[in-house]
Design an enzyme around this catalytic site. Structure first.
Site, PDB file in Angstrom:
ATOM      1  N   HIS A 478       0.837  -1.210   0.000  1.00 29.53           N
ATOM      2  CA  HIS A 478       0.000   0.000   0.000  1.00 29.53           C
ATOM      3  C   HIS A 478       0.869   1.257   0.000  1.00 29.53           C
ATOM      4  O   HIS A 478       0.718   2.138  -0.847  1.00 29.53           O
ATOM      5  CB  HIS A 478      -0.913  -0.026   1.227  1.00 29.53           C
ATOM      6  CG  HIS A 478      -1.820   1.162   1.343  1.00 29.53           C
ATOM      7  ND1 HIS A 478      -3.149   1.122   1.020  1.00 29.53           N
ATOM      8  CD2 HIS A 478      -1.580   2.445   1.746  1.00 29.53           C
ATOM      9  CE1 HIS A 478      -3.690   2.320   1.211  1.00 29.53           C
ATOM     10  NE2 HIS A 478      -2.758   3.133   1.666  1.00 29.53           N
ATOM     11  N   GLU A 479       1.772   1.325   0.964  1.00 29.47           N
ATOM     12  CA  GLU A 479       2.612   2.532   1.061  1.00 29.47           C
ATOM     13  C   GLU A 479       3.543   2.651  -0.145  1.00 29.47           C
ATOM     14  O   GLU A 479       3.853   3.752  -0.590  1.00 29.47           O
ATOM     15  CB  GLU A 479       3.416   2.517   2.370  1.00 29.47           C
ATOM     16  CG  GLU A 479       2.578   2.515   3.642  1.00 29.47           C
ATOM     17  CD  GLU A 479       1.490   3.582   3.677  1.00 29.47           C
ATOM     18  OE1 GLU A 479       1.649   4.646   3.027  1.00 29.47           O
ATOM     19  OE2 GLU A 479       0.458   3.353   4.334  1.00 29.47           O
ATOM     20  N   HIS A 482       1.795   4.435  -2.941  1.00 24.41           N
ATOM     21  CA  HIS A 482       1.924   5.891  -2.784  1.00 24.41           C
ATOM     22  C   HIS A 482       3.315   6.350  -3.244  1.00 24.41           C
ATOM     23  O   HIS A 482       3.458   7.371  -3.919  1.00 24.41           O
ATOM     24  CB  HIS A 482       1.757   6.284  -1.308  1.00 24.41           C
ATOM     25  CG  HIS A 482       0.348   6.297  -0.816  1.00 24.41           C
ATOM     26  ND1 HIS A 482      -0.673   6.956  -1.471  1.00 24.41           N
ATOM     27  CD2 HIS A 482      -0.212   5.763   0.303  1.00 24.41           C
ATOM     28  CE1 HIS A 482      -1.799   6.811  -0.787  1.00 24.41           C
ATOM     29  NE2 HIS A 482      -1.547   6.084   0.289  1.00 24.41           N
ATOM     30  N   HIS A 485       3.688   6.667  -6.897  1.00 21.29           N
ATOM     31  CA  HIS A 485       3.021   7.893  -7.355  1.00 21.29           C
ATOM     32  C   HIS A 485       3.987   9.082  -7.250  1.00 21.29           C
ATOM     33  O   HIS A 485       4.038   9.944  -8.131  1.00 21.29           O
ATOM     34  CB  HIS A 485       1.772   8.129  -6.501  1.00 21.29           C
ATOM     35  CG  HIS A 485       0.701   8.911  -7.183  1.00 21.29           C
ATOM     36  ND1 HIS A 485      -0.507   9.191  -6.581  1.00 21.29           N
ATOM     37  CD2 HIS A 485       0.634   9.489  -8.400  1.00 21.29           C
ATOM     38  CE1 HIS A 485      -1.258   9.891  -7.405  1.00 21.29           C
ATOM     39  NE2 HIS A 485      -0.600  10.089  -8.516  1.00 21.29           N
TER      40      HIS A 485
END
Length: 685
Positions: A478-479, A482, A485
């Site tokens: 999940h992290e 990010h 991105h």
């Protein structure tokens, strides 16, 4: 001259953590604010007619060093804080808020911006420049540029108060978390808890110079106890302590702060012409209005609740066999784990040996290479803020074609990546991605970002590496979503770069990447026993896949409860005049509650996402983004999860940051708007 006020003499001009002293911060902030104000004055006093270049673009690139120092300081205040840093934060926050208000309410500056905005048709702006102009103008209006002088002063005061009080909220939660520990002297009290966790509790006791075992409210300590401890009274005691964080009437109680923060937000909204704070926030989100958000959450609530109630009935029958007539919230994790083991013959402790942290990290690095051509090389000479931190150079594989189809002749430096995985006293709970430096292009140079991932995984012991639960595996992915991105950012302006997108779009890359953790084809490449090298057996991989939606109804109800509560806090603050925080919370989470409510606990006083972080009137965005990520991954499944053409389209979405409307970006990738059915199909079949 302070180390913080000059260009850093470090690899990639990275943060010089090894040279910074706490006493450097305050003078540096004051000096850099002065320099940034001089840059603003230069824009305002330019005798030339306002243009996009000399006003909008000049403003976008102003205050670069101040932004960098702010990122360094506030990131450290989350990841490696101290009493001294917290004190500095209390002094610095109002100064920065005042500086920000001074710019946003600078009438002469706004007049120049407005002149360019009103004449935008005469400029030949590309799509990104158009977005920058629109966002700049809107940002000033939303910061009070059209208010009279008296109201501007009121807004400035409100902003300063909000800054300080939200900071205090977070400090109270951290202190309340750190202040509690349970000292256990009888090992029988720990029956059912895996030996590796008990060893961790013994290490925690040693750190406090105590015999026996110590349990804290830090997640790697708290969650295993709630999941495995057979001692129901112990589970109850620890759950009660967790539920009382900043809700015990003591020094770190946040109930009054909640009222103050919500009243300040309401005042801010009304001053700017909105009926409530949610209206103000959602104007700048994909969802657009509180009504649309509540309708969205209620639609999911109606569909998810029957599944959730069925799940809880299964747990209750297990508890009844143990003589428990009425299950409580503190029983949930324990019986959910029992049911999961019974249904899928899976438990975290069986799986953990297959997920050593370094292996999982290599897997996510490998996936990034396969999809986007990224390689990661550890760099030991980049300064770090703690010995646990590792730093990687990130390169783009030169063998991949550029977006325009041309050859890229060599590996290109893309980013610095800091990873910080283990709990410490000075680190707040949870996991997050952040940035020490944004990407931008200026004077022919593409200045690359410095990205950080911070987690709270179990530390290795002298005999065992850090072994992750499967949930922690998904947390790392999940992290890292990010982080991708941020690392893939390829925009012109720093304030449209990376994760600087509409808030209900920001969770798409992170939640999207989690999907790979459940794909057998991918799992087999890295889920290997740390001692024997044995690949996780097909049977267990199949069970992980089957268990993907285990307790999905319960988890959905929990998230919906948070989202509904958040939206009501920010639309109905007046009701708090006649209700306690606890009464308000119970009232608006009632429809999502699946267990009896404990009168001694409340989650709002430690709900840092909405009272300290950026999720005010935005917590719904997790579920909103789940619709996006389910729909996006469905596309990958249709074309092949490693399909290079699909990955190339997603790479464009990642690299575009906030340069386009998010729905337009999504449709360019997917070919259509996201469908809520994709989420419902994934969650409930």
């Amino acid at each position: 001259m302070s180390i913080l006020t000059e260009k850093f003499n470090t690899p990639y001009h990275s943060a010089p953590f090894d040279q910074i002293k706490n006493e450097d911060y305050l003078p540096a902030f004051k000096d850099l604010i002065e320099k940034s104000e001089a840059e603003i004055d230069a824009i305002v006093n330019n005798s030339d007619e306002p243009t996009f270049e000399n006003t909008i673009e000049a403003l976008a690139f102003s205050g670069e060093q101040l932004d960098r120092v702010s990122n360094i300081f506030f990131n450290l205040n989350s990841a490696e804080t101290s009493d001294e840093l917290q004190q500095i934060a209390q002094e610095v926050s109002p100064i920065l808020t005042e500086y920000s208000s001074k710019i946003s309410q600078n009438e002469a500056l706004f007049n120049r911006i407005k002149k360019v905005y009103d004449q935008k048709e005469k400029y030949n702006l590309n799509e990104e420049q158009q977005m920058l102009l629109d966002e700049t103008y809107k940002g000033f209006v939303r910061s009070g540029a059209l208010l009279n002088e008296e109201d501007k002063e009121k807004l400035k005061k409100i902003s300063m108060d909000l800054s300080l009080k939200s900071l205090q909220f977070g400090q109270n939660v951290l202190a309340s978390t750190n202040n509690y520990f349970k000292h256990i002297t009888n090992k029988e009290d720990l029956a059912g808890i895996p030996e590796a966790i008990i060893e961790q509790y013994a290490e925690e006791a040693k750190e406090k110079n105590l015999e026996g075992w110590v349990v804290t409210l830090q997640y790697p300590s708290y969650i295993p106890l709630m999941t495995y401890a057979e001692n129901r009274e112990l589970r109850k005691e620890i759950a009660l302590a967790n539920g009382k964080k900043s809700f015990d009437g003591g020094e770190f109680d946040n109930q009054n702060l909640i009222r103050e923060l919500l009243n300040l937000k309401q005042q801010k909204a009304e001053l700017l012409g909105y009926s409530n704070y949610a209206d103000y926030v959602l104007e700048e989100r994909m969802a657009k209005s509180p009504t649309k958000v509540i309708d969205f959450l209620n639609e999911l609530l109606v569909k998810a609740k029957p599944y959730a109630e069925k799940e809880i009935e299964e747990l209750k029958s297990l508890a009844k066999a143990d003589g428990i007539d009425e299950m409580q919230g503190y029983d949930h994790a324990f019986y959910a784990e029992k049911l999961r083991k019974a249904k899928y013959d899976l438990n975290d402790e069986e799986l953990k040996p297959y997920f050593p942290l370094e292996q999982v990290q290599e897997a996510v690095f490998g996936l990034s290479k396969q999809l986007f051509g990224l390689t990661f090389v550890e760099r030991n000479d980049v300064p770090k803020y703690h010995e646990d931190v590792k730093v990687y150079e990130v390169f783009e594989d030169g063998r991949l074609k550029m977006e325009d189809g041309s050859d890229n002749p060599e590996n290109t430096f893309k980013a610095l990546l800091y990873v910080d995985y283990f709990p410490r006293k000075g680190k707040r709970a949870g996991a997050w991605m952040t940035s020490y430096k944004n990407q931008y292009q200026k004077d022919g140079e593409n200045s690359r970002p410095h990205i950080s991932i911070v987690c709270n995984f179990s530390k290795p012991t002298k005999d065992t590496p850090s072994l992750l639960t499967f949930q922690e595996v998904t947390t790392l992915f999940h992290e890292f979503g990010h982080a991708l991105h941020g690392m893939m950012a390829n925009t012109q302006y720093p304030n449209l770069s990376g994760t600087i997108v509409k808030w209900d779009f920001v969770e798409l890359p992170s939640q999207f990447l989690e999907n790979f953790c459940y794909e057998p084809e991918f799992l087999k490449t890295f889920a290997k026993h740390y001692k024997t090298g044995e690949v996780l057996p097909d049977e267990k991989i199949g069970k992980i896949e089957q268990s993907k939606n285990f307790m999905e109804g319960y988890q959905t109800m929990r998230q919906l409860g948070f989202g509904i509560l958040d939206m009501n806090y920010h639309t109905k603050v007046a009701e708090l005049e006649n209700l306690s925080v606890k009464e308000f919370e119970d009232s608006y989470t009632k429809a999502t509650q699946l267990y009896p409510v404990n009168p001694e606990t409340a989650m709002s006083p430690s709900f840092s996402h909405i009272f300290q972080g950026g999720y005010s009137a935005g917590y719904y965005s997790y579920k909103w983004a789940e619709v996006l990520d389910a729909d996006a991954f469905q596309y990958f499944k249709e074309t092949g999860i490693f399909n290079p053409d699909t990955a190339a389209k997603f790479k464009i979405l990642l690299s575009s940051g906030g340069t386009k409307d998010p729905m337009e970006l999504y449709k360019n990738f997917r070919g259509s708007e996201p469908k809520v059915e994709s989420l419902l199909k994934r969650a409930f079949g």
